[in-house]
Scaffold this motif. Structure first.
Motif, short mmCIF file in Angstrom:
data_model
loop_
_atom_site.label_atom_id
_atom_site.label_comp_id
_atom_site.label_asym_id
_atom_site.label_seq_id
_atom_site.Cartn_x
_atom_site.Cartn_y
_atom_site.Cartn_z
N LYS A 124 27.11 4.15 -15.86
CA LYS A 124 27.94 3.92 -14.67
C LYS A 124 29.03 2.89 -14.99
CE LYS A 124 27.77 2.54 -9.86
NZ LYS A 124 26.98 1.97 -8.78
N LEU A 125 28.63 1.78 -15.63
CA LEU A 125 29.59 0.73 -15.95
C LEU A 125 30.60 1.19 -17.01
CD1 LEU A 125 27.27 -2.40 -15.95
CD2 LEU A 125 29.10 -1.90 -14.33
N ALA A 126 30.13 1.98 -17.98
CA ALA A 126 31.04 2.49 -19.02
C ALA A 126 32.11 3.37 -18.37
CB ALA A 126 30.26 3.27 -20.07
N GLY A 127 31.70 4.16 -17.38
CA GLY A 127 32.65 5.01 -16.66
C GLY A 127 33.67 4.18 -15.89
N LEU A 128 33.19 3.13 -15.22
CA LEU A 128 34.09 2.26 -14.46
C LEU A 128 35.05 1.51 -15.39
CD1 LEU A 128 31.51 0.71 -11.94
CD2 LEU A 128 33.38 2.26 -11.36
N LEU A 129 34.52 1.09 -16.53
CA LEU A 129 35.34 0.31 -17.47
C LEU A 129 36.46 1.16 -18.06
CD1 LEU A 129 35.35 -2.57 -18.81
CD2 LEU A 129 34.21 -1.52 -20.75
N THR A 130 36.14 2.40 -18.40
CA THR A 130 37.13 3.25 -19.07
C THR A 130 37.97 4.07 -18.09
OG1 THR A 130 35.46 5.00 -19.27
CG2 THR A 130 35.70 3.51 -21.14
N GLY A 131 37.45 4.21 -16.86
CA GLY A 131 38.18 5.01 -15.87
C GLY A 131 37.97 6.51 -16.05
N TYR A 132 36.93 6.87 -16.80
CA TYR A 132 36.63 8.29 -17.01
C TYR A 132 35.25 8.63 -16.47
CZ TYR A 132 40.67 9.04 -19.98
OH TYR A 132 41.96 9.17 -20.42
N GLU A 133 35.14 9.84 -15.94
CA GLU A 133 33.85 10.36 -15.50
C GLU A 133 33.13 10.79 -16.79
OE1 GLU A 133 30.99 11.39 -12.92
OE2 GLU A 133 32.96 10.85 -12.08
N LEU A 134 32.01 10.15 -17.11
CA LEU A 134 31.36 10.44 -18.39
C LEU A 134 30.15 11.36 -18.22
CD1 LEU A 134 31.44 6.84 -19.93
CD2 LEU A 134 33.13 8.66 -20.18
N ASP A 135 30.11 12.35 -19.07
CA ASP A 135 29.04 13.33 -19.02
C ASP A 135 28.30 13.29 -20.35
OD1 ASP A 135 27.61 15.26 -17.83
OD2 ASP A 135 29.03 16.89 -18.20
N VAL A 136 27.02 12.95 -20.30
CA VAL A 136 26.24 12.84 -21.54
C VAL A 136 25.73 14.21 -21.98
CG1 VAL A 136 24.04 12.01 -22.46
CG2 VAL A 136 25.54 10.46 -21.24
N ILE A 137 26.00 14.55 -23.23
CA ILE A 137 25.51 15.82 -23.76
C ILE A 137 24.65 15.55 -24.98
CG2 ILE A 137 26.20 18.03 -24.78
CD1 ILE A 137 28.54 17.97 -22.86
N ARG A 138 23.44 16.05 -24.90
CA ARG A 138 22.50 15.80 -25.98
C ARG A 138 22.74 16.76 -27.13
NH1 ARG A 138 17.84 17.09 -23.55
NH2 ARG A 138 17.94 19.04 -24.66
N GLU A 139 22.89 16.21 -28.32
CA GLU A 139 23.07 17.07 -29.49
C GLU A 139 21.70 17.50 -29.97
OE1 GLU A 139 24.90 14.61 -32.40
OE2 GLU A 139 26.80 15.63 -32.11
N GLY A 140 21.54 18.78 -30.19
CA GLY A 140 20.25 19.20 -30.72
C GLY A 140 20.50 19.95 -32.00
N ASN A 141 19.45 20.22 -32.67
CA ASN A 141 19.55 21.06 -33.85
C ASN A 141 19.77 22.48 -33.33
OD1 ASN A 141 18.83 22.74 -35.97
ND2 ASN A 141 17.66 21.07 -36.89
N ALA A 142 20.83 23.14 -33.76
CA ALA A 142 21.17 24.46 -33.21
C ALA A 142 20.00 25.43 -33.31
CB ALA A 142 22.37 25.02 -33.95
N LEU A 143 19.28 25.36 -34.41
CA LEU A 143 18.14 26.26 -34.59
C LEU A 143 17.09 26.03 -33.53
CD1 LEU A 143 17.33 26.40 -38.39
CD2 LEU A 143 17.67 28.33 -36.84
#
Length: 209
Positions: A124-143
């Motif tokens: 929440k704070l990172a979004g407020l600080l940067t002014g961007y709506e941040l969406d976390v995407i988990r990287e997984g092993n494609a397989l």
């Protein structure tokens, strides 16, 4: 403004204008993020604000009743700024949508909960600080992902509130849970060990077919 004033009082370089406090965002009593910059390349603004072994920042933290403060190096490079703003999480990559002022932040599984932070404060704070709506995407092993199953698919066997508990710590697929240590899961969720073991048993059956 209160926090900026504290920085001026405690940090001579801020008072003298050698370091500028670019932006302050905070959730009072919980956490704050402060972006600092310096026009003098010889000065490390974050180092100066934190002080030797944290001596300077400790004074400010005490003053705020032990509120957690992250001091971040400001940069006009949006991608880099978002990456820094999400510390202590290590960000793999950032995809920005300037029109929507939003960004997709890609992280390894073990970094997701750090990025979100306790009660979601960090993101929440990172979004407020940067002014961007941040969406976390988990990287997984494609397989693995092809062979993974969303946790909600098990709703007939696993109760909704249990699925919710796992989702809170960023685990929403079968494999994301199976990759974790049981003791760790018990510690990070409000679940009893036997509940966690039962969930793992149900999930394992899915992959044993």
């Amino acid at each position: 403004k209160f926090l900026e004033k504290l920085f001026e009082q405690e940090i001579p370089e801020v008072f003298d204008g050698l370091i500028t406090v670019k932006k302050v965002v905070r959730i009072p009593g919980e956490k704050a993020k402060v972006a600092v910059d310096s026009y003098d390349d010889r000065i490390d603004p974050v180092g100066a604000c934190v002080g030797m072994k944290g001596s300077r920042i400790h004074g400010i933290v005490r003053e705020l009743g032990n509120e957690n403060i992250d001091v971040i190096n400001y940069t006009s490079n949006t991608q880099l700024f978002i990456t820094r703003a999400l510390s202590p999480a290590k960000v793999s990559s950032v995809k920005i949508d300037e029109e929507k002022k939003s960004a997709e932040v890609f992280l390894k599984l073990e970094e997701v909960s750090k990025a979100i932070g306790r009660g979601g404060h960090n993101i929440k704070l990172a979004g407020l600080l940067t002014g961007y709506e941040l969406d976390v995407i988990r990287e997984g092993n494609a397989l693995e992902e092809e062979d993974d199953v969303e946790l909600t698919e098990f709703s007939d066997e696993i109760e909704g509130w249990v699925i919710e508990e796992f989702a809170k710590i960023g685990l929403d697929t079968a494999r994301s849970i199976l990759n974790q240590d049981v003791a760790d899961l018990v510690r990070r969720t409000d679940l009893e060990e036997e509940t966690v073991l039962e969930v793992i048993r149900i999930l394992k059956e899915e992959f044993e077919d």
